[in-house]
Design a protein around this motif. Structure first.
Motif, mmCIF file in Angstrom:
data_model
loop_
_atom_site.group_PDB
_atom_site.id
_atom_site.type_symbol
_atom_site.label_atom_id
_atom_site.label_comp_id
_atom_site.label_asym_id
_atom_site.label_seq_id
_atom_site.Cartn_x
_atom_site.Cartn_y
_atom_site.Cartn_z
ATOM 1 N N GLU A 1 0.821 -1.214 0.000
ATOM 2 C CA GLU A 1 0.000 0.000 0.000
ATOM 3 C C GLU A 1 0.852 1.259 0.000
ATOM 4 O O GLU A 1 0.598 2.206 -0.752
ATOM 5 N N ALA A 2 1.911 1.269 0.840
ATOM 6 C CA ALA A 2 2.773 2.456 0.933
ATOM 7 C C ALA A 2 3.480 2.722 -0.392
ATOM 8 O O ALA A 2 3.549 3.872 -0.854
ATOM 9 N N VAL A 3 3.983 1.675 -1.015
ATOM 10 C CA VAL A 3 4.701 1.830 -2.276
ATOM 11 C C VAL A 3 3.750 2.252 -3.396
ATOM 12 O O VAL A 3 4.089 3.099 -4.232
ATOM 13 N N ALA A 4 2.539 1.689 -3.409
ATOM 14 C CA ALA A 4 1.556 2.061 -4.427
ATOM 15 C C ALA A 4 1.173 3.533 -4.303
ATOM 16 O O ALA A 4 1.031 4.236 -5.306
ATOM 17 N N LYS A 5 1.012 4.016 -3.061
ATOM 18 C CA LYS A 5 0.650 5.422 -2.854
ATOM 19 C C LYS A 5 1.734 6.365 -3.348
ATOM 20 O O LYS A 5 1.459 7.489 -3.786
ATOM 21 N N LEU A 6 2.986 5.914 -3.277
ATOM 22 C CA LEU A 6 4.107 6.745 -3.730
ATOM 23 C C LEU A 6 4.306 6.657 -5.241
ATOM 24 O O LEU A 6 5.149 7.362 -5.798
ATOM 25 N N GLY A 7 3.542 5.789 -5.891
ATOM 26 C CA GLY A 7 3.644 5.648 -7.341
ATOM 27 C C GLY A 7 4.913 4.956 -7.794
ATOM 28 O O GLY A 7 5.347 5.128 -8.935
ATOM 29 N N LEU A 8 5.504 4.132 -6.918
ATOM 30 C CA LEU A 8 6.749 3.445 -7.239
ATOM 31 C C LEU A 8 6.473 2.053 -7.812
ATOM 32 O O LEU A 8 5.418 1.473 -7.541
ATOM 33 N N PRO A 9 7.411 1.497 -8.567
ATOM 34 C CA PRO A 9 7.252 0.113 -9.035
ATOM 35 C C PRO A 9 7.143 -0.845 -7.851
ATOM 36 O O PRO A 9 7.734 -0.619 -6.794
ATOM 37 N N LYS A 10 6.422 -1.934 -8.053
ATOM 38 C CA LYS A 10 6.165 -2.874 -6.967
ATOM 39 C C LYS A 10 7.442 -3.448 -6.369
ATOM 40 O O LYS A 10 7.495 -3.795 -5.182
ATOM 41 N N GLU A 11 8.507 -3.540 -7.167
ATOM 42 C CA GLU A 11 9.757 -4.121 -6.664
ATOM 43 C C GLU A 11 10.337 -3.327 -5.500
ATOM 44 O O GLU A 11 11.138 -3.855 -4.713
ATOM 45 N N HIS A 12 9.899 -2.090 -5.319
ATOM 46 C CA HIS A 12 10.407 -1.278 -4.214
ATOM 47 C C HIS A 12 9.893 -1.766 -2.860
ATOM 48 O O HIS A 12 10.388 -1.341 -1.822
ATOM 49 N N THR A 13 8.883 -2.654 -2.861
ATOM 50 C CA THR A 13 8.449 -3.252 -1.599
ATOM 51 C C THR A 13 9.504 -4.223 -1.064
ATOM 52 O O THR A 13 9.489 -4.582 0.109
ATOM 53 N N GLU A 14 10.417 -4.645 -1.937
ATOM 54 C CA GLU A 14 11.402 -5.664 -1.574
ATOM 55 C C GLU A 14 12.784 -5.095 -1.281
ATOM 56 O O GLU A 14 13.585 -5.744 -0.592
ATOM 57 N N ASN A 15 13.080 -3.896 -1.773
ATOM 58 C CA ASN A 15 14.467 -3.427 -1.819
ATOM 59 C C ASN A 15 15.164 -3.412 -0.467
ATOM 60 O O ASN A 15 16.300 -3.858 -0.334
ATOM 61 N N HIS A 16 14.482 -2.884 0.570
ATOM 62 C CA HIS A 16 15.157 -2.761 1.868
ATOM 63 C C HIS A 16 15.542 -4.127 2.427
ATOM 64 O O HIS A 16 16.558 -4.266 3.111
ATOM 65 N N THR A 17 14.740 -5.161 2.133
ATOM 66 C CA THR A 17 15.043 -6.502 2.636
ATOM 67 C C THR A 17 16.118 -7.175 1.798
ATOM 68 O O THR A 17 16.880 -8.009 2.310
ATOM 69 N N LEU A 18 16.209 -6.833 0.520
ATOM 70 C CA LEU A 18 17.215 -7.458 -0.339
ATOM 71 C C LEU A 18 18.624 -7.205 0.176
ATOM 72 O O LEU A 18 19.466 -8.113 0.193
#
Length: 343
Positions: free
Chosen positions: A210-227
């Motif tokens: 939800e947070a990433v979608a609201k920022l208009g970012l690609p879905k892959e950004h939900t994963e970046n911090h954990t990668l």
């Protein structure tokens, strides 16, 4: 009398909530959007209604591979589950099945007992049946019994269906679970003690949808911090033997330049779970890694200070080699400090 017509309706979503009485799928998307997710290898969920009533849930994992099918009962709760893996290209194998907890009467006390059963299958036809008997809410009131038998594995295979075609998968009688259990005489069951605790998540990409979608970012950004953190855990050898075995093929592809750590993360549905870690790794992650907004320290704070800079949010940080080399020594330092404090 003519057979009644069954009308099927399909509802697509990013993930499912487990509550279908209102016919809802969390973060519902259009069929066209689900098709896009299918073609790009993103996971999604399909709720199938028959004559207006929710009947099945199909979960497609990343890589557009079927992960599971839930068969819903009259109350729209899961009564039967099948778990598939694409062991061979284009072919699914039924690896696991479970029957939801049902109530029966305890012969000793006359009280009600809840019984849940799971069945694990091998390609050679070996079947392990696990039965969890619950006589109350406490763990010590549960018993786990295990038995082994055989089956014909030929019926456990299915072609991987194309997008939107799930009819071959929604067969409740794919395997006769009751007959398999009947093959196990009472003396063949072995008590294993209380059931193990289920794996606990530290973080999931889905938590950040939800947070990433609201920022208009690609879905892959939900994963970046954990990668970044997962790569550090792998390089520091703080992961479990089970996880190393499960991801061996993907990690080898990484070394050959044919895959990335993102593929490794997605292999476990883009989740960081405690069973992926060694005992020491789990303790460190529990103390240091947290997605809690109330924490002023820990990995999220280090991540923001080290990588966010002038970006609008920490979600904007891309996963790059340069960024990993910046955050790695920070985690190293925190890990060494943590070990010294434990001595």
């Amino acid at each position: 009398m003519a057979a009644s017509t069954i009308h099927r309706e399909y509802r697509f979503g990013r993930h499912w909530s487990g509550q279908f009485k209102d016919k809802n799928v969390s973060l519902e998307v259009s069929r066209e959007r689900a098709l896009d997710q299918h073609s790009t290898g993103e996971g999604y969920t399909v709720l199938i209604l028959e004559n207006g009533k929710p009947s099945y849930v199909v979960v497609v994992g990343t890589g557009t591979k079927i992960r599971g099918v839930q068969f819903l009962d009259a109350s729209c709760q899961t009564g039967l589950s099948f778990q598939f893996s694409e062991i061979e290209e284009g072919r699914l194998f039924l690896k696991w099945a479970s029957v939801g907890k049902r109530m029966t009467t305890d012969d000793r006390t006359g009280g009600l007992v809840g019984i849940a059963k799971s069945y694990t299958f091998s390609r050679e036809g070996k079947v392990t049946i696990e039965k969890i008997v619950s006589r109350g809410p406490l763990k010590e009131q549960c018993e786990t019994w295990v038995a082994h038998t055989q089956c014909d594995p030929s019926g456990l295979w299915e072609k991987t269906p194309p997008f939107g075609e799930f009819d071959p998968l929604i067969k409740r009688d794919r395997v006769d679970l009751a007959a398999l259990e009947a093959q196990c005489p009472p003396e063949s069951w072995v008590r294993q003690g209380p059931p193990p605790e289920p794996p606990k998540p530290y973080d999931k990409a889905a938590y950040h949808d939800e947070a990433v979608a609201k920022l208009g970012l690609p879905k892959e950004h939900t994963e970046n911090h954990t990668l970044f953190f997962l790569r550090w855990l792998l390089e520091t050898n703080l992961v479990s033997e089970w996880y190393l075995k499960e991801t061996a093929e993907t990690r080898e592809a990484c070394r050959e330049g044919k895959a990335t750590v993102r593929d490794v993360y997605r292999q476990m549905a883009s989740a960081l779970m405690d069973d992926m870690l060694s005992a020491e790794g789990a303790e460190f992650v529990k103390d240091y890694y947290s997605v809690s907004k109330v924490r002023l320290a820990g990995y999220p704070r280090d991540y923001e200070i080290t990588l966010q800079g002038n970006l609008a949010s920490s979600y904007h940080v891309p996963y790059t080699e340069e960024n990993y080399q910046r955050i790695r020594p920070v985690i190293d330092r925190r890990y060494q400090d943590w070990k010294r404090q434990r001595q």
